[in-house]
Design an enzyme around this catalytic site. Structure first.
Site, PDB file in Angstrom:
ATOM      1  N   HIS A  40      -8.536  19.867   5.435  1.00 47.28           N
ATOM      2  CA  HIS A  40      -7.847  18.723   4.660  1.00 47.28           C
ATOM      3  C   HIS A  40      -8.245  19.005   3.217  1.00 47.28           C
ATOM      4  O   HIS A  40      -8.802  19.776   2.822  1.00 47.28           O
ATOM      5  CB  HIS A  40      -8.554  17.463   5.155  1.00 47.28           C
ATOM      6  CG  HIS A  40      -7.818  16.935   6.306  1.00 47.28           C
ATOM      7  ND1 HIS A  40      -8.267  17.407   7.668  1.00 47.28           N
ATOM      8  CD2 HIS A  40      -6.870  16.309   6.759  1.00 47.28           C
ATOM      9  CE1 HIS A  40      -7.470  16.829   8.686  1.00 47.28           C
ATOM     10  NE2 HIS A  40      -6.529  16.218   8.180  1.00 47.28           N
ATOM     11  N   PHE A  69       0.176   9.265  13.053  1.00 48.36           N
ATOM     12  CA  PHE A  69       1.458   9.212  13.740  1.00 48.36           C
ATOM     13  C   PHE A  69       2.244  10.092  13.573  1.00 48.36           C
ATOM     14  O   PHE A  69       3.510  10.044  13.739  1.00 48.36           O
ATOM     15  CB  PHE A  69       1.993   7.661  12.969  1.00 48.36           C
ATOM     16  CG  PHE A  69       1.590   6.482  13.786  1.00 48.36           C
ATOM     17  CD1 PHE A  69       2.376   5.858  14.737  1.00 48.36           C
ATOM     18  CD2 PHE A  69       0.443   5.647  13.356  1.00 48.36           C
ATOM     19  CE1 PHE A  69       2.113   4.864  15.189  1.00 48.36           C
ATOM     20  CE2 PHE A  69       0.055   4.456  13.753  1.00 48.36           C
ATOM     21  CZ  PHE A  69       0.972   4.023  14.708  1.00 48.36           C
ATOM     22  N   THR A 111      -7.316   1.543  10.154  1.00 42.82           N
ATOM     23  CA  THR A 111      -8.526   2.238  10.565  1.00 42.82           C
ATOM     24  C   THR A 111      -9.805   1.377  10.094  1.00 42.82           C
ATOM     25  O   THR A 111      -9.606   0.524   9.354  1.00 42.82           O
ATOM     26  CB  THR A 111      -8.426   3.426   9.960  1.00 42.82           C
ATOM     27  OG1 THR A 111      -8.504   3.591   8.482  1.00 42.82           O
ATOM     28  CG2 THR A 111      -7.386   4.397  10.353  1.00 42.82           C
ATOM     29  N   GLY A 124       0.800  -1.400   0.099  1.00 43.52           N
ATOM     30  CA  GLY A 124      -0.014   0.069  -0.017  1.00 43.52           C
ATOM     31  C   GLY A 124       0.862   1.460  -0.061  1.00 43.52           C
ATOM     32  O   GLY A 124       2.253   1.209   0.074  1.00 43.52           O
ATOM     33  N   MET A 149       1.224   3.582   2.099  1.00 44.92           N
ATOM     34  CA  MET A 149       1.942   3.764   3.595  1.00 44.92           C
ATOM     35  C   MET A 149       3.016   2.697   3.603  1.00 44.92           C
ATOM     36  O   MET A 149       4.095   3.057   4.122  1.00 44.92           O
ATOM     37  CB  MET A 149       1.047   3.919   4.597  1.00 44.92           C
ATOM     38  CG  MET A 149       1.833   3.928   6.034  1.00 44.92           C
ATOM     39  SD  MET A 149       2.686   5.598   6.280  1.00 44.92           S
ATOM     40  CE  MET A 149       1.332   6.660   6.608  1.00 44.92           C
ATOM     41  N   SER A 203      -2.819   3.751  16.477  1.00 43.02           N
ATOM     42  CA  SER A 203      -3.027   5.369  16.508  1.00 43.02           C
ATOM     43  C   SER A 203      -3.812   5.685  15.086  1.00 43.02           C
ATOM     44  O   SER A 203      -3.303   4.958  14.045  1.00 43.02           O
ATOM     45  CB  SER A 203      -1.897   6.054  16.526  1.00 43.02           C
ATOM     46  OG  SER A 203      -2.099   7.456  16.549  1.00 43.02           O
ATOM     47  N   THR A 260      -8.346  12.936  13.790  1.00 42.52           N
ATOM     48  CA  THR A 260      -7.571  14.020  14.483  1.00 42.52           C
ATOM     49  C   THR A 260      -7.887  14.772  15.236  1.00 42.52           C
ATOM     50  O   THR A 260      -7.728  15.029  16.290  1.00 42.52           O
ATOM     51  CB  THR A 260      -6.324  14.209  13.653  1.00 42.52           C
ATOM     52  OG1 THR A 260      -5.630  13.322  12.969  1.00 42.52           O
ATOM     53  CG2 THR A 260      -5.126  15.084  14.552  1.00 42.52           C
ATOM     54  N   GLY A 290      -1.626   1.287  12.379  1.00 40.75           N
ATOM     55  CA  GLY A 290      -2.495   2.541  11.962  1.00 40.75           C
ATOM     56  C   GLY A 290      -3.761   2.110  11.020  1.00 40.75           C
ATOM     57  O   GLY A 290      -4.268   3.118  10.409  1.00 40.75           O
ATOM     58  N   LYS A 349     -11.002  14.353   1.152  1.00 44.01           N
ATOM     59  CA  LYS A 349     -11.365  13.679   2.380  1.00 44.01           C
ATOM     60  C   LYS A 349     -12.787  13.667   2.782  1.00 44.01           C
ATOM     61  O   LYS A 349     -13.593  15.020   2.924  1.00 44.01           O
ATOM     62  CB  LYS A 349     -10.278  14.443   3.598  1.00 44.01           C
ATOM     63  CG  LYS A 349     -10.778  13.753   4.959  1.00 44.01           C
ATOM     64  CD  LYS A 349      -9.628  14.369   5.960  1.00 44.01           C
ATOM     65  CE  LYS A 349      -9.667  13.533   7.251  1.00 44.01           C
ATOM     66  NZ  LYS A 349      -9.357  12.099   7.119  1.00 44.01           N
TER      67      LYS A 349
END
Length: 242
Positions: free
Chosen positions: A151, A122, A97, A18, A20, A119, A162, A95, A155
């Site tokens: 953002h 991060f 979600t 992915g 990330m 979290s 956050t 991370g 989004k």
């Protein structure tokens, strides 16, 4: 005398194909304290993308030994890597979600055996901001508290996760936060927490300009969490370490 050199921690990246995961692989290669021993992805077709020792999700049980796993995958894959960490006594950083209630309970159960950290954000700066917001709210009991987040236009959720986490920090300090959301352009992420009283106000602001910060924070956690007592940790618990 120079300090003895410690062997780098063995790192497994789960969800390595992915966006990330790719960033984690790139940035982990820049660190001397971490060594990727397995990049876990769904299919062998992903192996050419990773440029690292590869292991398919379907054969996770045969992954090499590791000290810490960093998981940025999907909820369907979450429990398998969490269970493997608990079985092997490895630290777990995630991370991922969209976890269901039973997966949150599984995370708490695993924390009885290994150190775990989950979290939604991060960023080390946001971790500091979380601490500052809680302390400011506790000190300014009668002041108004407002959280404004901005953002990019893609989004969908608002307020952001956050912003809600910062609101929870404010609530722990005794404040009653209100929220406002903006969606514009390609903003990576901005969060303003304002405390306003008679004749004065305090603004605490965090601005993200590069998404690499989230991978850097996850790798910071990966370096700092192994060796700690079993339990559930927050990123702010690891500031100044790793």
């Amino acid at each position: 005398m120079s300090e003895p050199q410690h062997a780098p921690l063995r790192l497994l990246i789960h969800g390595a194909s992915g966006r990330m995961g790719q960033t984690l692989l790139r940035l982990a290669a820049e660190r001397d304290d971490l060594r990727v021993v397995s990049a876990v992805a769904p299919t062998t077709a992903d192996a050419g993308l990773l440029g690292q020792p590869f292991h398919p999700v379907t054969d996770l049980e045969n992954a090499p030994d590791f000290d810490v796993a960093v998981d940025f995958s999907l909820p369907a894959a979450f429990e398998a890597i969490l269970s493997l960490c608990a079985q092997r006594g490895a630290a777990f950083v995630s991370g991922t979600t969209g976890l269901a209630a039973q997966q949150q309970r599984a995370l708490q159960a695993a924390s009885r055996f290994v150190p775990v950290l989950w979290s939604a954000n991060f960023s080390l700066g946001v971790a500091v901001l979380d601490d500052l917001v809680e302390r400011a709210a506790a000190a300014l009991k009668a002041w108004d508290c407002d959280i404004v987040e901005a953002h990019h236009t893609r989004k969908l959720d608002a307020p952001s996760g956050t912003a809600l986490a910062l609101g929870a920090a404010a609530q722990r300090g005794g404040a009653d936060p209100r929220y406002a959301s903006l969606r514009a352009g390609d903003i990576v992420g901005e969060h303003l927490v304002q405390f306003a009283g008679p004749g004065e106000r305090i603004e605490l602001i965090h601005r993200a300009t590069n998404r690499d910060i989230f991978a850097r924070g996850a790798l910071h956690a990966a370096a700092a969490l192994p060796g700690r007592a079993a339990g559930s940790y927050r990123l702010r618990d690891l500031l100044g370490n790793g």
